[in-house]
Write an enzyme that holds these catalytic residues in place. Sequence first.
Site, PDB file in Angstrom:
ATOM      1  N   CYS B 155       7.232   6.841   5.724  1.00  0.00           N
ATOM      2  CA  CYS B 155       8.461   7.188   6.451  1.00  0.00           C
ATOM      3  C   CYS B 155       9.593   7.445   5.474  1.00  0.00           C
ATOM      4  O   CYS B 155      10.315   6.528   5.088  1.00  0.00           O
ATOM      5  CB  CYS B 155       8.835   6.073   7.429  1.00  0.00           C
ATOM      6  SG  CYS B 155      10.340   6.396   8.373  1.00  0.00           S
ATOM      7  N   CYS B 158      12.982   6.369   6.653  1.00  0.00           N
ATOM      8  CA  CYS B 158      13.254   4.926   6.632  1.00  0.00           C
ATOM      9  C   CYS B 158      13.521   4.462   5.207  1.00  0.00           C
ATOM     10  O   CYS B 158      14.373   3.620   4.967  1.00  0.00           O
ATOM     11  CB  CYS B 158      12.056   4.132   7.151  1.00  0.00           C
ATOM     12  SG  CYS B 158      11.557   4.530   8.819  1.00  0.00           S
ATOM     13  N   ASP B 159      12.766   4.987   4.268  1.00  0.00           N
ATOM     14  CA  ASP B 159      12.682   4.353   2.949  1.00  0.00           C
ATOM     15  C   ASP B 159      13.286   5.160   1.806  1.00  0.00           C
ATOM     16  O   ASP B 159      13.421   4.645   0.694  1.00  0.00           O
ATOM     17  CB  ASP B 159      11.213   4.045   2.632  1.00  0.00           C
ATOM     18  CG  ASP B 159      10.571   3.164   3.698  1.00  0.00           C
ATOM     19  OD1 ASP B 159      11.317   2.502   4.430  1.00  0.00           O
ATOM     20  OD2 ASP B 159       9.334   3.158   3.804  1.00  0.00           O
TER      21      ASP B 159
END
Lengths: 108, 330
Positions: B155, B158-159
């Site tokens: 992701c 997300c990261d």
Amino acid sequence: MSASIVHLTEGSFDEVINAADRPVLVDFWADWCGPCRQIAPILDEISAEKADSIQIAKVDVEANGGLAIRFGVKSIPMMLLFKDGEIAHSMIGARNKEQLLSDLAPYL
Amino acid sequence: MTNDSTSTSPGSPELRKVVIIGSGPAGLTAAIYCSRANLSPVLIEGEPSSTSDQPGGQLMLTTEVENYPGFPDGIMGPELMAGFRKQAQRFGTEIITAKVSRVDFSERPFKVWVGPSEGDPTYLAESVIVSTGAQALMLGLDSEQRLLGHGFSTCATCDGFFFRGQDVAVVGGGDSALEEAMFLSRFASSVTVIHRRDELRASKIMQDRALANEKLTFLWNTVVEDILGESSVEALRVRDVNTDEVRDLPFAGVFVAIGHRPNTDLFKGQLDLKDNGYLVTQPSSSRTNVEGVFAAGDVQDDWYRQAITAAGSGCMAAIDAERWLETQGG
């Protein structure tokens, strides 16, 4: 005991963790993280239902990059459980309420 | 949030006109249409988990969606899906945050188990709409599991933030690989796109943008053999497919976007699948080979795979289910 979730910053983190009389589950999150949004209501529920046995705390990684670096956060949601000021358990990725409670159970 | 539920009551199975499995654009659009048609649908959205289910679908792992009509300035993926969900609930869709463990389409009413797959089913369904979508493929390396969340990520949105000022790699050559690469270029000091061919599969507009991005470099005709690092990602072992030359390249982060596989394991042996695992639907309809079972979205679409086509096919499934139920005297 207050059921409210505390929002930790670089300034307040150590004080809150060290003063806690219960294990503290720290959720590292950010506004732009979809899976973080999914676990937010689950953490609200746990905070309300388990107020006597656990304190839920949150760290907005965008506002507190230093804490993210300090704990080696490279993926969110990441949750760290602190017991007596030490990391007792760490979890990466979203999970449902049942699973989260069973992951936490051994430490509460 | 009166229609939210994380558990189902034990006891005898509940008979429903429509059970919808999956909560991406297809499932939630089907839910909007079914609830407006007074079919009182229950939608089983899956469990939040980084490895299997993804309630809200693949858009939950994206940032700006720029091609969904009606949002001229773009919209965040999770925000768009929150809107879909709210709209379905507004018309009375019951949403269950749990995983379907088993289905039985061999006789009517159909049986759907949520939670334990033993004992009585949770629901009996006059019709079922399958919209379980697809999920991102991984490379299939042991090191992936070990380093997931420690520099290996599925992701980027997300990261990516955690790789500020570092060198990262994206594996893949399609639209999603380039989207991830460009997103990561906001944080990383360099982004290397590793692709096994010598040309990209991505759309022209994405290619133009990617090739113009100064932080992006491309490593063509190259495959990843292993992800190296004990406690966090340190390097990638890559092989040139033409020369077979193997070398280790240092990266702090690795993101994979090499394609998708449909979430059809639950339906094997019950619904007709194509060779690539996608569900078969009859031309210009959402009908599967089982009368009363309909399919919508990426689970049956290995070609378009867009949020808007998924939503469109979810609408088709709802209308197909409604008309079919009418013919059954429902």
